[in-house]
Write a protein that holds these residues in place. Structure first.
Motif, mmCIF file in Angstrom:
data_model
loop_
_atom_site.group_PDB
_atom_site.id
_atom_site.type_symbol
_atom_site.label_atom_id
_atom_site.label_comp_id
_atom_site.label_asym_id
_atom_site.label_seq_id
_atom_site.Cartn_x
_atom_site.Cartn_y
_atom_site.Cartn_z
ATOM 1 N N ASP A 8 0.845 -1.184 0.000
ATOM 2 C CA ASP A 8 0.000 0.000 0.000
ATOM 3 C C ASP A 8 0.886 1.241 0.000
ATOM 4 O O ASP A 8 1.683 1.446 0.907
ATOM 5 N N TYR A 9 0.768 2.061 -1.017
ATOM 6 C CA TYR A 9 1.575 3.272 -1.182
ATOM 7 C C TYR A 9 0.665 4.460 -0.918
ATOM 8 O O TYR A 9 -0.283 4.699 -1.651
ATOM 9 N N HIS A 10 0.915 5.209 0.161
ATOM 10 C CA HIS A 10 0.001 6.241 0.609
ATOM 11 C C HIS A 10 0.769 7.484 1.088
ATOM 12 O O HIS A 10 1.985 7.497 1.107
ATOM 13 N N THR A 11 0.039 8.507 1.485
ATOM 14 C CA THR A 11 0.622 9.774 1.910
ATOM 15 C C THR A 11 0.837 9.782 3.416
ATOM 16 O O THR A 11 -0.049 9.414 4.177
ATOM 17 N N ILE A 12 2.067 10.211 3.845
ATOM 18 C CA ILE A 12 2.373 10.365 5.266
ATOM 19 C C ILE A 12 3.019 11.736 5.475
ATOM 20 O O ILE A 12 3.449 12.384 4.519
ATOM 21 N N LYS A 13 3.101 12.160 6.730
ATOM 22 C CA LYS A 13 3.741 13.426 7.081
ATOM 23 C C LYS A 13 5.038 13.122 7.820
ATOM 24 O O LYS A 13 5.067 12.301 8.724
ATOM 25 N N ILE A 14 6.119 13.802 7.417
ATOM 26 C CA ILE A 14 7.425 13.656 8.046
ATOM 27 C C ILE A 14 7.680 14.898 8.887
ATOM 28 O O ILE A 14 7.523 16.016 8.409
ATOM 29 N N VAL A 15 8.092 14.720 10.160
ATOM 30 C CA VAL A 15 8.437 15.838 11.040
ATOM 31 C C VAL A 15 9.925 15.716 11.363
ATOM 32 O O VAL A 15 10.370 14.728 11.937
ATOM 33 N N TYR A 22 6.932 18.001 6.198
ATOM 34 C CA TYR A 22 6.598 17.891 4.788
ATOM 35 C C TYR A 22 5.828 16.603 4.570
ATOM 36 O O TYR A 22 5.830 15.693 5.392
ATOM 37 N N THR A 23 5.145 16.538 3.450
ATOM 38 C CA THR A 23 4.312 15.389 3.110
ATOM 39 C C THR A 23 4.961 14.636 1.967
ATOM 40 O O THR A 23 5.459 15.237 1.019
ATOM 41 N N THR A 34 2.071 10.070 10.969
ATOM 42 C CA THR A 34 3.156 11.033 11.094
ATOM 43 C C THR A 34 4.418 10.308 11.564
ATOM 44 O O THR A 34 4.391 9.588 12.549
ATOM 45 N N MET A 35 5.524 10.527 10.842
ATOM 46 C CA MET A 35 6.812 9.946 11.216
ATOM 47 C C MET A 35 7.668 11.056 11.818
ATOM 48 O O MET A 35 7.930 12.062 11.170
ATOM 49 N N HIS A 36 8.093 10.890 13.065
ATOM 50 C CA HIS A 36 8.974 11.843 13.741
ATOM 51 C C HIS A 36 10.397 11.313 13.648
ATOM 52 O O HIS A 36 10.683 10.206 14.098
ATOM 53 N N LEU A 37 11.288 12.096 13.052
ATOM 54 C CA LEU A 37 12.666 11.660 12.867
ATOM 55 C C LEU A 37 13.524 12.009 14.074
ATOM 56 O O LEU A 37 13.411 13.095 14.637
#
Length: 76
Positions: A8-15, A22-23, A34-37
């Motif tokens: 499944d290829y979908h939209t996520i948010k990177i912080v 950014y998305t 949301t992925m927090h780096l």
């Protein structure tokens, strides 16, 4: 193409670590997650060229310099 073999290829948010966001599209998580780096290219020394220190206490670096430190290769 075969059905049901692709992830499944979908939209996520990177912080990023500094709070910028950014998305992007990814297979990680679910749609809208949301992925927090912890480490990102803005802060990690591997990408920023941070200061590196050679720690050598009479080991390989010292032996190399004592053997080959006075040689000049192509220097004029």
């Amino acid at each position: 193409m075969k059905k049901d073999i692709h992830p499944d290829y979908h939209t996520i948010k990177i912080v990023m670590t500094d709070g910028t966001e950014y998305t992007t599209r990814s297979t990680w998580g679910k749609d809208g997650d949301t992925m927090h780096l912890d480490i990102d290219p803005k802060t990690h020394p591997a990408w920023t060229g941070g200061s590196t220190q050679l720690l050598d206490r009479g080991g390989r670096l010292s032996r190399f310099n004592s053997r080959f430190g006075n040689l000049s290769f192509g220097k004029k």
